[in-house]
Design a protein around this motif. Sequence first.
Motif, PDB file in Angstrom:
ATOM      1  N   LEU A  56       0.823  -1.211   0.000  1.00 45.72           N
ATOM      2  CA  LEU A  56       0.000   0.000   0.000  1.00 45.72           C
ATOM      3  C   LEU A  56       0.853   1.254   0.000  1.00 45.72           C
ATOM      4  CD1 LEU A  56      -2.565  -1.097   2.727  1.00 45.72           C
ATOM      5  CD2 LEU A  56      -2.886  -1.149   0.244  1.00 45.72           C
ATOM      6  N   ALA A  57       1.990   1.194   0.702  1.00 47.98           N
ATOM      7  CA  ALA A  57       2.793   2.402   0.875  1.00 47.98           C
ATOM      8  C   ALA A  57       4.153   2.049   1.455  1.00 47.98           C
ATOM      9  CB  ALA A  57       2.085   3.378   1.820  1.00 47.98           C
ATOM     10  N   ASP A  98      -1.240  12.886   3.810  1.00 47.87           N
ATOM     11  CA  ASP A  98      -1.439  11.509   4.249  1.00 47.87           C
ATOM     12  C   ASP A  98      -0.492  10.642   3.427  1.00 47.87           C
ATOM     13  OD1 ASP A  98      -2.307   8.800   4.394  1.00 47.87           O
ATOM     14  OD2 ASP A  98      -4.229   9.473   5.161  1.00 47.87           O
ATOM     15  N   ALA A  99       0.562  10.144   4.057  1.00 48.32           N
ATOM     16  CA  ALA A  99       1.608   9.396   3.351  1.00 48.32           C
ATOM     17  C   ALA A  99       1.066   8.151   2.661  1.00 48.32           C
ATOM     18  CB  ALA A  99       2.721   9.021   4.329  1.00 48.32           C
ATOM     19  N   VAL A 100       0.170   7.432   3.300  1.00 49.75           N
ATOM     20  CA  VAL A 100      -0.350   6.199   2.706  1.00 49.75           C
ATOM     21  C   VAL A 100      -1.163   6.508   1.454  1.00 49.75           C
ATOM     22  CG1 VAL A 100      -1.839   4.193   3.081  1.00 49.75           C
ATOM     23  CG2 VAL A 100      -0.290   4.949   4.882  1.00 49.75           C
ATOM     24  N   ASN A 101      -2.042   7.504   1.530  1.00 53.40           N
ATOM     25  CA  ASN A 101      -2.824   7.865   0.347  1.00 53.40           C
ATOM     26  C   ASN A 101      -1.926   8.322  -0.793  1.00 53.40           C
ATOM     27  OD1 ASN A 101      -5.230   7.253   1.593  1.00 53.40           O
ATOM     28  ND2 ASN A 101      -5.729   9.364   2.094  1.00 53.40           N
ATOM     29  N   GLU A 102      -0.914   9.104  -0.484  1.00 51.07           N
ATOM     30  CA  GLU A 102       0.005   9.599  -1.517  1.00 51.07           C
ATOM     31  C   GLU A 102       0.756   8.442  -2.179  1.00 51.07           C
ATOM     32  OE1 GLU A 102       2.304  11.898  -4.049  1.00 51.07           O
ATOM     33  OE2 GLU A 102       0.426  12.362  -3.022  1.00 51.07           O
ATOM     34  N   TRP A 103       1.279   7.520  -1.370  1.00 53.30           N
ATOM     35  CA  TRP A 103       1.990   6.372  -1.935  1.00 53.30           C
ATOM     36  C   TRP A 103       1.063   5.506  -2.776  1.00 53.30           C
ATOM     37  CZ3 TRP A 103       6.753   5.014  -2.917  1.00 53.30           C
ATOM     38  CH2 TRP A 103       7.798   5.611  -2.206  1.00 53.30           C
ATOM     39  N   THR A 104      -0.130   5.245  -2.276  1.00 54.78           N
ATOM     40  CA  THR A 104      -1.073   4.412  -3.017  1.00 54.78           C
ATOM     41  C   THR A 104      -1.386   5.038  -4.373  1.00 54.78           C
ATOM     42  OG1 THR A 104      -1.998   3.588  -0.938  1.00 54.78           O
ATOM     43  CG2 THR A 104      -3.332   3.275  -2.911  1.00 54.78           C
ATOM     44  N   SER A 115       4.171  -0.255 -20.458  1.00 55.13           N
ATOM     45  CA  SER A 115       5.020  -1.453 -20.504  1.00 55.13           C
ATOM     46  C   SER A 115       5.643  -1.729 -19.134  1.00 55.13           C
ATOM     47  CB  SER A 115       6.135  -1.275 -21.541  1.00 55.13           C
ATOM     48  OG  SER A 115       7.091  -0.342 -21.076  1.00 55.13           O
ATOM     49  N   ALA A 116       6.026  -2.993 -18.947  1.00 57.63           N
ATOM     50  CA  ALA A 116       6.688  -3.383 -17.695  1.00 57.63           C
ATOM     51  C   ALA A 116       7.995  -2.621 -17.524  1.00 57.63           C
ATOM     52  CB  ALA A 116       6.933  -4.887 -17.683  1.00 57.63           C
ATOM     53  N   GLU A 117       8.705  -2.369 -18.609  1.00 59.73           N
ATOM     54  CA  GLU A 117       9.959  -1.621 -18.539  1.00 59.73           C
ATOM     55  C   GLU A 117       9.723  -0.200 -18.041  1.00 59.73           C
ATOM     56  OE1 GLU A 117      13.901  -0.880 -21.285  1.00 59.73           O
ATOM     57  OE2 GLU A 117      12.062  -1.602 -22.231  1.00 59.73           O
ATOM     58  N   GLN A 118       8.677   0.452 -18.543  1.00 57.53           N
ATOM     59  CA  GLN A 118       8.344   1.801 -18.069  1.00 57.53           C
ATOM     60  C   GLN A 118       7.957   1.775 -16.595  1.00 57.53           C
ATOM     61  OE1 GLN A 118       5.163   2.673 -20.890  1.00 57.53           O
ATOM     62  NE2 GLN A 118       6.342   4.443 -21.627  1.00 57.53           N
ATOM     63  N   ARG A 119       7.185   0.767 -16.205  1.00 53.37           N
ATOM     64  CA  ARG A 119       6.740   0.679 -14.813  1.00 53.37           C
ATOM     65  C   ARG A 119       7.916   0.458 -13.865  1.00 53.37           C
ATOM     66  NH1 ARG A 119       2.686  -2.379 -17.534  1.00 53.37           N
ATOM     67  NH2 ARG A 119       3.456  -4.356 -16.695  1.00 53.37           N
ATOM     68  N   LEU A 120       8.862  -0.403 -14.249  1.00 46.76           N
ATOM     69  CA  LEU A 120      10.050  -0.623 -13.420  1.00 46.76           C
ATOM     70  C   LEU A 120      10.877   0.651 -13.316  1.00 46.76           C
ATOM     71  CD1 LEU A 120      11.907  -2.503 -11.794  1.00 46.76           C
ATOM     72  CD2 LEU A 120      13.011  -3.109 -13.964  1.00 46.76           C
ATOM     73  N   HIS A 121      11.073   1.315 -14.434  1.00 49.48           N
ATOM     74  CA  HIS A 121      11.835   2.560 -14.470  1.00 49.48           C
ATOM     75  C   HIS A 121      11.179   3.604 -13.551  1.00 49.48           C
ATOM     76  CE1 HIS A 121      13.961   5.663 -17.329  1.00 49.48           C
ATOM     77  NE2 HIS A 121      14.317   5.813 -16.073  1.00 49.48           N
ATOM     78  N   ALA A 122       9.854   3.735 -13.658  1.00 46.38           N
ATOM     79  CA  ALA A 122       9.124   4.696 -12.823  1.00 46.38           C
ATOM     80  C   ALA A 122       9.202   4.323 -11.342  1.00 46.38           C
ATOM     81  CB  ALA A 122       7.671   4.783 -13.274  1.00 46.38           C
ATOM     82  N   LEU A 123       9.119   3.023 -11.031  1.00 41.28           N
ATOM     83  CA  LEU A 123       9.202   2.592  -9.636  1.00 41.28           C
ATOM     84  C   LEU A 123      10.559   2.929  -9.039  1.00 41.28           C
ATOM     85  CD1 LEU A 123       8.013   1.090  -7.176  1.00 41.28           C
ATOM     86  CD2 LEU A 123       9.020  -1.001  -8.126  1.00 41.28           C
ATOM     87  N   PHE A 124      11.640   2.609  -9.755  1.00 45.15           N
ATOM     88  CA  PHE A 124      12.968   2.951  -9.241  1.00 45.15           C
ATOM     89  C   PHE A 124      13.102   4.459  -9.040  1.00 45.15           C
ATOM     90  CE2 PHE A 124      15.157  -1.100 -10.985  1.00 45.15           C
ATOM     91  CZ  PHE A 124      15.062  -1.725  -9.765  1.00 45.15           C
ATOM     92  N   GLY A 125      12.611   5.238  -9.991  1.00 41.56           N
ATOM     93  CA  GLY A 125      12.669   6.689  -9.852  1.00 41.56           C
ATOM     94  C   GLY A 125      11.919   7.182  -8.626  1.00 41.56           C
ATOM     95  N   LEU A 126      10.712   6.667  -8.413  1.00 44.64           N
ATOM     96  CA  LEU A 126       9.899   7.069  -7.260  1.00 44.64           C
ATOM     97  C   LEU A 126      10.577   6.677  -5.942  1.00 44.64           C
ATOM     98  CD1 LEU A 126       7.212   8.182  -6.089  1.00 44.64           C
ATOM     99  CD2 LEU A 126       6.307   5.846  -6.319  1.00 44.64           C
TER     100      LEU A 126
END
Length: 198
Positions: A56-57, A98-104, A115-126
């Motif tokens: 969730l967060a 609200d940290a949980v709402n923001e992360w969610t 794409s999965a590649e974009q999602r992984l790239h975005a996750l690492f960036g975040l």
Amino acid sequence: MSFRFLPEQPLSCVRMPAGQTVLLDPTRRPGGSSIEVLEGIARVYCPCEETESMTLAFLQPGDQLRTDRLCSEGVCVEALTPLSFRSEVEPAGETGFDAVNEWTLQLLRIRHLGSAEQRLHALFGLLVRRLGRRCGPWCDLPFRLTHERIGELIGTTRVTTTRLISRIRQAQLLEAPAGEPGLRLAPSLVESAPLAAA
């Protein structure tokens, strides 16, 4: 799934080593409860079987978690780094961050990339922007997530996640130093991540 219960009485400081999980059960504290992270980084996830430990967060020092706004079965807090928090916190008012709402919201935005590649790239960036820091020629993330957990976060399989991470390593944009708990990511990877301006 292995976790311990948080005691019913408020505590000024709960310490947990990395890898340990505690369940915040709203039925044990009528009206819910709230914790505030003092040190470390935690992953918040749903303990329900149906959602398979859905993240969730992530929480860092100063963030609060209110259990009265989450799943009726409670919520688990996993220490990704050595963690301390207090459970005698008066929940923040109805307004404000609200940290949980923001992360969610941010994790949901990532899941909707094409794409999965974009999602992984975005996750690492975040993760680096919110929980890491720039250290010389690298950006340090003080913890690691399993490939299975990353797959859960980006909506893909562990095998696909491993293949994508291998590509990033081969491009010399990511290092996982042996004997260290965290990761190093190239600033260019973090800065070019989809949704980076969010």
